[in-house]
Design a protein around this motif. Structure first.
Motif, short mmCIF file in Angstrom:
data_model
loop_
_atom_site.label_atom_id
_atom_site.label_comp_id
_atom_site.label_asym_id
_atom_site.label_seq_id
_atom_site.Cartn_x
_atom_site.Cartn_y
_atom_site.Cartn_z
N LEU A 156 -3.73 -4.24 5.55
CA LEU A 156 -2.03 -3.92 4.32
C LEU A 156 -2.03 -2.19 4.66
O LEU A 156 -2.64 -1.89 5.49
CB LEU A 156 -3.18 -4.26 3.01
N TRP A 157 -1.40 -2.25 4.19
CA TRP A 157 -1.11 -0.57 3.93
C TRP A 157 -2.31 0.25 3.70
O TRP A 157 -2.78 0.28 3.17
CB TRP A 157 -0.10 -0.32 2.29
N ASN A 158 -2.23 1.61 4.27
CA ASN A 158 -3.41 2.13 4.63
C ASN A 158 -4.59 1.85 5.96
O ASN A 158 -5.44 2.57 5.21
CB ASN A 158 -3.23 3.25 3.14
N GLY A 159 -4.31 -0.03 5.92
CA GLY A 159 -5.52 0.35 7.33
C GLY A 159 -6.76 -0.53 6.07
O GLY A 159 -7.43 -0.86 6.28
N LYS A 215 -5.97 9.10 2.84
CA LYS A 215 -6.08 7.37 3.46
C LYS A 215 -5.96 6.86 1.89
O LYS A 215 -6.33 5.40 1.81
CB LYS A 215 -7.49 7.84 4.14
N ASP A 216 -6.10 7.05 0.91
CA ASP A 216 -6.61 6.38 -1.09
C ASP A 216 -5.11 5.99 -0.98
O ASP A 216 -4.70 5.63 -2.47
CB ASP A 216 -7.37 7.31 -1.86
N ASP A 217 -3.94 6.91 -0.55
CA ASP A 217 -2.87 6.27 -1.47
C ASP A 217 -2.10 5.05 -1.52
O ASP A 217 -2.18 3.96 -0.59
CB ASP A 217 -2.10 7.22 -0.45
N GLN A 218 -1.25 4.98 -2.53
CA GLN A 218 -0.63 3.23 -3.03
C GLN A 218 0.56 3.10 -3.06
O GLN A 218 1.19 2.67 -3.01
CB GLN A 218 -1.57 2.84 -4.03
#
Lengths: 303, 303, 303, 303
Positions: free
Chosen positions: C116-119, C26-29
């Motif tokens: 945004l990406w990953n919520g 969930k913390d992936d960028q």
């Protein structure tokens, strides 16, 4: 008016108690410029006796310096020849707030927990510009009576040093000494000797990481009681305590007063001394930027 | 003064024969601003009877348009919170020459084969700025008598169309009709009805690739004979022939006259009509840019 | 895979059902760049057989145009002579998003109501830059296998016209026709014939106010099923309906895919045809801008 | 090759005697990039064994610093909501030459009294850009073998100090110690320990007014004899004497060599040490700016 030193905390309390919100209607965005009526402009004009003029602007700050971390941009471009003629154009770019550029702050520039001028929330500000308190409200120009209070002359010292800020009480004394009476709508110009400070110090006034001498927050009381519309200054707030976080800058959101930061006041002070009077006509002509937070400026005084 | 139409070729010949080079010394960089003496400023001030003010500036041109191929930049930045307060700053960037921005041209802006103002060569211009005829020469501000010549009102037509340029003879007639006499050092303001043109046309005045109506080069003669110091106009030169390549713009390098391009003159014309007079105090406060070729500007007229 | 035309509404539903949120934590960028492993880079390198290289970048778009309303800035400055030597520097300024500049979109660039990406919520974006999904996450460069799908060649038509968008089904057919199989982590390059379009049309692709031909939102399904990491395209989304507002751009926030907009693909298509293969090594080296939303880019393909 | 210290004067004489003008034809603008043939690119590719990648770029230098007097600009702008979606764009502006930004110098960047690369005069440079030696000549990207020479490791000292410059003789010794042989067309990367210098010094390398340690002009001989196409360095020329005014920078105009200034080499040095080899594939993808004097850059090395 004030005679004893008002503390930072008292200045902050004064600010809250005496703001101008609602004074000209809850939708007003002109702020203290409402005090500049046609009559006020005629009063300003009446001060021009000799036709002498002087600029209160520093040069466009293109050179990086300790007090100019984001220097203004100036790029030249030649125009191609056409029929044997030619020309040259240029690009100016500037992030004018800060300690280098002579500029005017619009009413949206700063705020505190109670909000912006007239109590609006910061939600009025978007990435496209501000929807409240923009500089364009003053696009018709600001023409009013200017009054210079010369602190170094009064003190007999070349400049205002750190730890000895200009206070409301002192401003009153200076006005009396100069024989000038503040009137509603005036542009209050406070000269603190910035050029002398720069010559005496290794680093120019406003250098990053260096304490900045300047005005005490109690000056808010002087501004409000005199009903000034504009504050023109060369040094700005002395390092502020938590009690009054925005210091004299609070006049923007609390009183609706325009600030002209980083003004060049040494030549004006010299001219006032030479003419033997401290009142004059002052002209401020900000660029008309929709949604803008202020404008670089060349204020002109006429005697 | 002129009564019959002067041709482009005659205007060019007139230009060469009547330039002001050397008139104020060969090292002069003030140009026709020399005509604005302290007395002239007092004359300007004497025209302020009511304290009414009006801006002659268009908005900072941020929106791309057919007449604005390099739009001005406006970028916002929030300031971090400190002690519960906040603020906002912005960046302005502009290549102000062209057909969109209200701006003043400095004496270095254009030249022909004979050279820049006072005969200097373009070698004075480097990538760091100009060493001759920079805008900083006028940093003390320009305060003078302004005179508006209202072409649409005189013609009884909404705007100056392509093919029917404003001439020197017509300017003389308009002045007479308005009952106004030009005097040395005046700022000549020529209103051509640009807003009406824009409303009537599919494309705004000055759009790339579209012919531009405006002034005939013969106006150079009117400017020189009236000894104007400044030309303020909303439309500029009509499409030029080779005979007088820079057209009325030639007043910059030949006469030392400042040009204020893309002025907003519709509100001024309305105010003149309302007040029943076409003379007023005009204030121009250009930014103090060392080596700059001009400045964006908010000219203010006072009645 | 898809054979029949998916509607905009179905594409939008597909998007919601098949996003990659949480796939790499969930913390992936990094997003779909997680698919580019060391092995994937070696696969890319293995495709270089001849040492031929080609750029996929258009020129820095300095010229105002109907599809370039805020042109890039290029200002030159000469360096003073010192010991008989000299030099020249320049300034580049660009608002690279839009229809002119070849650039890469970072994962923060766009979002919908889900975030945004990953919520993440848009609150991560401040005036100082983005705190989530910045381009700096990809600062080590993107090196992967590139696959070109040549739509004009497949259709036998010079360019993709308005009203006949590229669909997921068609992309599958093109891949088969080219004999190429998509693999996870690939950079999908879709050539739509933009240069041919520009030559045939009065206005360049992407002009303001003109419908833009391009890809159908169903391509989202192709991107997701092929597990592409990057989409490189010359035309972008065809005019979108409300059903899938961001169209194929949704791959950014839903799948974590990088988009390379306004790529120059005509020379690449010619090289693929000449070499008789549609796979190659692709190198993307974005500028390392902390908090940036993307980067101007010069993608290089190696054969 | 060189074993003894070559003086500045000898370096200057060497420069004049061994330039590459005419070597690839008098109209050549590719310079030493001519040495990077398809075979050379294949040689570079053959060095990729593990698929590891590393960036040689510092962050886009937005923060004012003693070695960054004209910081890069980064301005954000939100996009309005449309159909419940939103986005964010930004503006990047940079005067990338100097001591902060990782960038590549094009062949027009510097010259001496004999002229620019291949003997052209500076007249080829106008305010619109350069007509000779522009960065666009290298728009197809530079892919070649990179070789890192690690000076701190060789010396057993953390960084190159002022007064002890890197010489040609030392570069030869380092190459031997690393077991690497330079080959024509290589990108020579010289690591001088800039990060260690910054950590040890009060001011970052390249601060205005502070002597800069770095390379001795004799390195010109090493570059020329090794026929390098590119010089990548973190420190640049040590304070130069008059004898060889442009120092190692002279490789640009004399040899046609590209310089990559302000590279970030500490991570690359760490990776070389870890992998036990000092050769790798290097990718340089400059922006395609017509008439530009160089480009900000994110060089990527592959192992």
């Amino acid at each position: 008016m004030t005679e004893t030193l008002m503390s930072q905390a008292e200045a902050q309390a004064y600010l809250k108690a005496h703001n101008n919100w609602g004074r000209w209607g809850k939708d007003d965005q002109m702020g203290a410029m409402n005090l500049i009526t046609a009559e006020k402009r005629l009063e300003a004009v009446s001060l021009v006796k000799k036709g002498r003029n002087v600029s209160l602007s520093r040069p466009f700050p293109k050179t990086p310096a300790p007090n100019n971390p984001t220097p203004a941009m100036h790029w030249m471009r030649a125009l191609g020849r056409r029929f044997g003629v030619s020309g040259v154009i240029d690009f100016y770019g500037i992030s004018y707030h800060g300690q280098s550029s002579t500029h005017i702050d619009a009413l949206c520039h700063v705020w505190d927990d109670d909000g912006l001028w007239n109590g609006r929330t910061p939600d009025v500000i978007t990435a496209d510009g501000t929807q409240w308190g923009s500089i364009q409200n003053w696009s018709q120009g600001i023409v009013t009576r200017g009054v210079l209070l010369d602190v170094p002359k009064f003190r007999g010292e070349p400049f205002v040093p750190q730890g000895k800020p200009v206070t409301a009480a002192e401003l009153e004394q200076i006005a009396r000494a100069e024989g000038v009476v503040m009137r509603p709508g005036d542009a209050l110009c406070v000269y603190s000797g910035r050029e002398n400070y720069d010559r005496a110090s290794g680093l120019p006034w406003g250098s990053t990481g260096v304490p900045r001498p300047g005005l005490h927050a109690s000056c808010l009381k002087f501004i409000r009681e005199s009903d000034s519309s504009v504050l023109v200054w060369d040094m700005m707030d002395e390092e502020r305590e938590e009690e009054c976080p925005w210091g004299t800058h609070s006049a923007i959101f609390a009183f609706g007063v325009a600030l002209v930061d980083n003004a060049l006041l040494e030549p004006l002070a010299a001219l006032c001394a030479e003419e033997g009077r401290y009142e004059f006509m002052l002209m401020l002509c900000p660029l008309v930027v929709e949604g803008g937070t202020g404008s670089p400026l060349n204020p002109i005084a006429l005697f």
